[in-house]
Scaffold this motif. Structure first.
Motif, mmCIF file in Angstrom:
data_model
loop_
_atom_site.group_PDB
_atom_site.id
_atom_site.type_symbol
_atom_site.label_atom_id
_atom_site.label_comp_id
_atom_site.label_asym_id
_atom_site.label_seq_id
_atom_site.Cartn_x
_atom_site.Cartn_y
_atom_site.Cartn_z
ATOM 1 N N GLN A 1 71.174 74.714 34.217
ATOM 2 C CA GLN A 1 71.828 75.374 35.354
ATOM 3 C C GLN A 1 73.311 75.666 35.078
ATOM 4 O OE1 GLN A 1 70.745 72.414 38.416
ATOM 5 N NE2 GLN A 1 69.355 73.929 39.263
ATOM 6 N N GLU B 1 65.094 82.495 25.356
ATOM 7 C CA GLU B 1 66.335 81.715 25.358
ATOM 8 C C GLU B 1 66.729 81.311 26.773
ATOM 9 O OE1 GLU B 1 68.534 83.546 21.373
ATOM 10 O OE2 GLU B 1 68.677 84.616 23.290
ATOM 11 N N ARG B 2 66.503 82.194 27.728
ATOM 12 C CA ARG B 2 66.814 81.850 29.121
ATOM 13 C C ARG B 2 65.940 80.689 29.605
ATOM 14 N NH1 ARG B 2 70.186 84.685 32.164
ATOM 15 N NH2 ARG B 2 71.077 86.590 31.270
ATOM 16 N N LEU C 1 76.706 81.157 33.568
ATOM 17 C CA LEU C 1 75.596 82.048 33.247
ATOM 18 C C LEU C 1 75.034 82.713 34.499
ATOM 19 C CD1 LEU C 1 73.732 83.085 30.956
ATOM 20 C CD2 LEU C 1 72.275 81.088 31.342
ATOM 21 N N LYS C 2 75.349 82.153 35.662
ATOM 22 C CA LYS C 2 74.801 82.679 36.910
ATOM 23 C C LYS C 2 75.418 84.041 37.234
ATOM 24 C CE LYS C 2 73.850 78.178 38.991
ATOM 25 N NZ LYS C 2 72.387 78.328 38.991
ATOM 26 N N VAL D 1 67.442 77.381 28.326
ATOM 27 C CA VAL D 1 68.668 76.883 28.959
ATOM 28 C C VAL D 1 68.531 76.697 30.465
ATOM 29 C CG1 VAL D 1 70.093 77.970 27.182
ATOM 30 C CG2 VAL D 1 69.659 79.204 29.315
ATOM 31 N N SER D 2 67.445 77.183 31.051
ATOM 32 C CA SER D 2 67.321 77.138 32.515
ATOM 33 C C SER D 2 67.430 75.728 33.108
ATOM 34 C CB SER D 2 66.016 77.804 32.967
ATOM 35 O OG SER D 2 64.892 77.133 32.420
ATOM 36 N N GLU E 1 74.034 87.453 25.192
ATOM 37 C CA GLU E 1 72.866 88.307 25.415
ATOM 38 C C GLU E 1 71.618 87.488 25.096
ATOM 39 O OE1 GLU E 1 73.283 91.879 23.200
ATOM 40 O OE2 GLU E 1 75.106 92.516 24.250
ATOM 41 N N LEU E 2 71.038 86.890 26.144
ATOM 42 C CA LEU E 2 69.904 85.990 25.974
ATOM 43 C C LEU E 2 68.600 86.716 26.241
ATOM 44 C CD1 LEU E 2 71.240 82.797 27.820
ATOM 45 C CD2 LEU E 2 71.509 83.431 25.420
ATOM 46 N N ASP E 3 67.619 86.479 25.371
ATOM 47 C CA ASP E 3 66.297 87.036 25.640
ATOM 48 C C ASP E 3 65.552 86.098 26.588
ATOM 49 O OD1 ASP E 3 65.156 84.914 24.127
ATOM 50 O OD2 ASP E 3 65.234 86.098 22.276
ATOM 51 N N ARG E 4 64.344 86.482 26.957
ATOM 52 C CA ARG E 4 63.602 85.710 27.963
ATOM 53 C C ARG E 4 63.330 84.279 27.490
ATOM 54 N NH1 ARG E 4 58.265 84.841 29.747
ATOM 55 N NH2 ARG E 4 58.084 84.799 32.025
ATOM 56 N N ARG F 1 77.732 84.359 30.668
ATOM 57 C CA ARG F 1 77.207 85.691 30.988
ATOM 58 C C ARG F 1 77.432 86.666 29.838
ATOM 59 N NH1 ARG F 1 79.355 84.058 35.749
ATOM 60 N NH2 ARG F 1 81.372 84.994 35.231
#
Length: 349
Positions: free
Chosen positions: A182, A174-175, A186-187, A178-179, A169-172, A166
């Protein structure tokens, strides 16, 4: 959207689940097999919807809901089974229940700050195991995506420094990368401090408050035993009993709203004589995307959205008066829906 209630054995997690949902899942240390889940949906308190419904006297008033999953703990008082960690990965967000009461079934004294740190350590180690496998593979593959390589190197440094993802600082983009993994740390995470009845109206203890501020986390104080009783009371008795405890409202209501915010959702409304309803919508949603939460046809055939701020509608008393006063706006596909918008979607399929 699903929020997983997690916590170490003996924290009173299932009691919190029962208090939120009004269900009667079996409670007690070791009552359920590790990794098993109790599921229940909870209505999100929304006074604005009830005020709007008073204007329309609809046949039905429908509140937004959040799904809660009570994930059975396992292992020692300071550890969680792998099955529990795997179940946590399926959740959109997590709410950790911290024990702040004496439980004869648990040998260790209650220590919420320690439990917070222990769970963070478990999540970081579980994430590091997955990340190292992927990072090693990326290092070996000749055609690896340079952006993904750099991202996993950076995330590895964060975990190796014993910090949750968490903090990254991930941009869209990068998210999205890594999605599939799971990652637990990060949740989104919120905390529930489960206290005895005589501490239900007290603020967060200073030591825990400092720890949560450092971690950037929100905490709700409640007594699960008391809240379970409140959940089964008539509305009139509920108000009287809550006031007697020195509370403005059931703590479960504060928790549910906090969980709703944890998912970074806002509320839009649809109104009419048939139904007045609150809809959970991800923040920064465009009008077509928000319309899709109502029905996929509305997103597919979106033409325009007629929008009134709920406060204007409540002040003026009708859509016609809002139109005459210039408070009804016609918005297109690029409009970002705002919290409290009353929307009417025009579409053609």
């Amino acid at each position: 959207m699903k929020i997983g209630l997690v916590g170490f054995p003996g924290s009173g997690k299932t009691s919190v689940f029962n208090a939120l949902t009004g269900l009667s899942a079996e409670t007690g240390y070791g009552a359920a097999k590790p990794g098993t889940k109790n599921l229940g949906s909870v209505k999100v308190p929304e006074p604005r919807l009830h005020a709007l419904a008073a204007l329309y006297d609809p046949r039905k008033t429908t509140l937004a809901e959040v799904m809660f999953s009570d994930i059975a703990g396992g292992g020692a008082a300071r550890g969680l089974d792998r099955s529990v960690l795997n179940s946590m990965r399926e959740m959109d967000a997590l709410a950790q229940v911290l024990r702040a009461f004496d439980n004869p079934a648990v040998s260790e004294a209650d220590d919420p700050v320690r439990e917070l740190g222990d769970l963070q350590t478990e999540m970081i180690l579980a994430d590091l195991e997955i990340l190292e496998k992927r990072r090693d593979r990326l290092r070996k593959e000749r055609d690896s995506n340079p952006r993904e390589v750099a991202l996993f190197e950076r995330l590895g440094e964060i975990l190796e420094a014993e910090r949750p993802l968490r903090d990254a600082e991930l941009d869209r983009g990068e998210r999205l990368l890594v999605s599939p993994y799971q990652f637990l740390s990060l949740k989104p995470l919120m905390l529930v401090l489960n206290v005895p009845e005589d501490h239900a109206a007290e603020p967060t203890p200073p030591e825990l408050q400092k720890a949560t501020e450092r971690a950037g986390l929100n905490v709700v104080v409640l007594s699960a035993a008391v809240e379970m009783d409140i959940a089964h009371m008539d509305p009139e008795d509920r108000v009287e009993f809550t006031e007697a405890l020195g509370l403005d409202e059931p703590a479960s209501d504060r928790f549910i709203r906090g969980a709703f915010q944890l998912l970074d959702l806002i509320t839009m409304f649809t109104v009419g004589p048939d139904e007045c309803r609150s809809w959970p919508v991800p923040r920064n949603s465009t009008a077509p995307r928000a319309a899709g939460k109502i029905h996929s046809d509305l997103e597919r055939g979106f033409i325009r959205a007629e929008v009134i701020d709920h406060s204007d509608l409540l002040e003026l008393g009708s859509e016609a008066k809002c139109r005459d006063a210039g408070k009804l706006r016609v918005e297109g596909r690029d409009y970002i829906v705002q919290d409290g918008d009353v929307v009417n979607i025009r579409f053609n399929v």
